[in-house]
Design a protein around this motif. Structure first.
Motif, PDB file in Angstrom:
ATOM      1  N   TYR A   7       0.829  -1.210   0.000  1.00 33.86           N
ATOM      2  CA  TYR A   7       0.000   0.000   0.000  1.00 33.86           C
ATOM      3  C   TYR A   7       0.867   1.264   0.000  1.00 33.86           C
ATOM      4  O   TYR A   7       0.662   2.160  -0.832  1.00 33.86           O
ATOM      5  CB  TYR A   7      -0.908  -0.003   1.223  1.00 33.86           C
ATOM      6  N   TYR A   8       1.857   1.328   0.887  1.00 35.47           N
ATOM      7  CA  TYR A   8       2.681   2.535   0.984  1.00 35.47           C
ATOM      8  C   TYR A   8       3.603   2.708  -0.216  1.00 35.47           C
ATOM      9  O   TYR A   8       3.874   3.836  -0.641  1.00 35.47           O
ATOM     10  CB  TYR A   8       3.477   2.528   2.292  1.00 35.47           C
ATOM     11  N   VAL A  34       1.234   4.195  -2.731  1.00 36.15           N
ATOM     12  CA  VAL A  34       0.955   5.600  -2.414  1.00 36.15           C
ATOM     13  C   VAL A  34       2.131   6.473  -2.837  1.00 36.15           C
ATOM     14  O   VAL A  34       1.948   7.558  -3.411  1.00 36.15           O
ATOM     15  CB  VAL A  34       0.674   5.775  -0.907  1.00 36.15           C
ATOM     16  N   ALA A  94      -3.130   0.417  -3.921  1.00 37.89           N
ATOM     17  CA  ALA A  94      -3.284   1.618  -3.087  1.00 37.89           C
ATOM     18  C   ALA A  94      -4.504   2.425  -3.510  1.00 37.89           C
ATOM     19  O   ALA A  94      -5.276   2.899  -2.667  1.00 37.89           O
ATOM     20  CB  ALA A  94      -2.028   2.481  -3.170  1.00 37.89           C
ATOM     21  N   ASP A 153      -7.875   3.019  -1.165  1.00 37.13           N
ATOM     22  CA  ASP A 153      -8.366   4.373  -0.867  1.00 37.13           C
ATOM     23  C   ASP A 153      -9.796   4.569  -1.363  1.00 37.13           C
ATOM     24  O   ASP A 153     -10.577   5.311  -0.754  1.00 37.13           O
ATOM     25  CB  ASP A 153      -7.435   5.416  -1.483  1.00 37.13           C
TER      26      ASP A 153
END
Length: 290
Positions: A104-105, A108, A155, A159
């Protein structure tokens, strides 16, 4: 560093980072109670003088709950975007992230770099090509470029889910949810992802299936269009060659009909291509007659 200075907590920043589980929060609380708050809270001092909390939301909550002192470390940031970039890098630097959180990061970070001024620019040396955003991150995190691009879709999908169901987003990133990664990634293919809402895992699964079916239908439709055009082209070529397989009278009738058709098309549609075709047909007619 200033001890126990007042800080401002922004919801947008507090929810930007995946919260700790109950067990993780309890462990941190016990450590702070026994050893004190050793790590300073990182804050962004804005022009109005307020100290916006960037890192240490859980530590602040525990210190306020038990009336414990804490220290702050002021870091300069140009804007909110720079703050979030720092927060992502800070998370990626930790060793306790699970695979989905790391994915995920990374995603992002890729999206943030890609959307800022056309992406990351990194010249290795004079005369060499610049690395693309995905290439740079792939090299940094020792994964493939395709993994970085899949991370970005993951990601985005997470979101999208978080906009209507923050709890489900947390469950996915904390490993409590059994939602497939592919179902999350396919959400980005929806025509209007901002309008998607999710009640629970089952609802997400069903909507992901609908999106996947719509994509498949669209692909099949495009394939049929291509096949149809190929058939039409083949028929046109065959129609042009067909007179050669007929007897002389039938060939003349066929050519005559094609000439009339070309004339009508040239006059009615102002088609210059039809005029060129007409010249070819007249040449063919001349060969048949003489």
């Amino acid at each position: 560093m200033v001890e126990s200075s007042p800080v401002t907590v922004l919801k947008a920043l507090k929810e930007f980072i995946v919260p700790l589980s109950k067990e993780e929060f309890s462990t941190l609380e016990q450590n702070i109670l026994s050893q004190g708050c050793r790590d300073p809270l990182v804050v962004w001092q804005r022009p109005d003088g307020s100290n916006v909390l960037v890192d240490g939301h859980n530590r602040l909550k525990i210190c306020q709950k038990h009336d414990l002192p804490y220290k702050i470390k002021k870091v300069h940031f140009a804007d909110m975007g720079e703050v979030k970039d720092w927060m992502v890098d800070n998370q990626l630097g930790r060793r306790n992230l699970n695979p989905d959180q790391m994915s995920y990061y990374r995603g992002v970070k890729y999206l943030a770099l890609k959307n800022s001024k056309g992406g990351y620019k990194n010249v290795l040396s004079k005369g060499q090509n610049e690395l693309s955003t995905s290439e740079m991150l792939a090299e940094q995190f020792k994964v493939s470029e395709s993994t970085i691009k899949r991370d970005a879709k993951f990601a985005e999908g997470v979101d999208i889910i978080g906009k209507s169901n923050a709890k489900l987003k947390f469950q996915i990133l904390s490993g409590q949810s059994k939602v497939k990664k592919s179902d999350i990634q396919v959400l980005t293919e929806h025509k209007d992802p901002d309008r998607l809402t999710f009640k629970n895992e089952a609802d997400l699964f069903n909507k992901a299936k609908v999106i996947r079916d719509e994509i498949l239908d669209d692909v099949e439709s495009k394939i049929k269009d291509v096949q149809k055009k190929k058939i039409e082209t083949a028929r046109a070529v065959l129609a042009e060659k067909e007179p050669a397989f007929l007897d002389r009278d039938d060939r003349l009738k066929k050519i005559k009909g094609m000439i009339v058709s070309a004339i009508n098309k040239a006059i009615n549609e102002k088609d210059t291509g039809a005029i060129k075709e007409l010249k070819k047909l007249i040449d063919r007619l001349e060969k048949e007659l003489f």
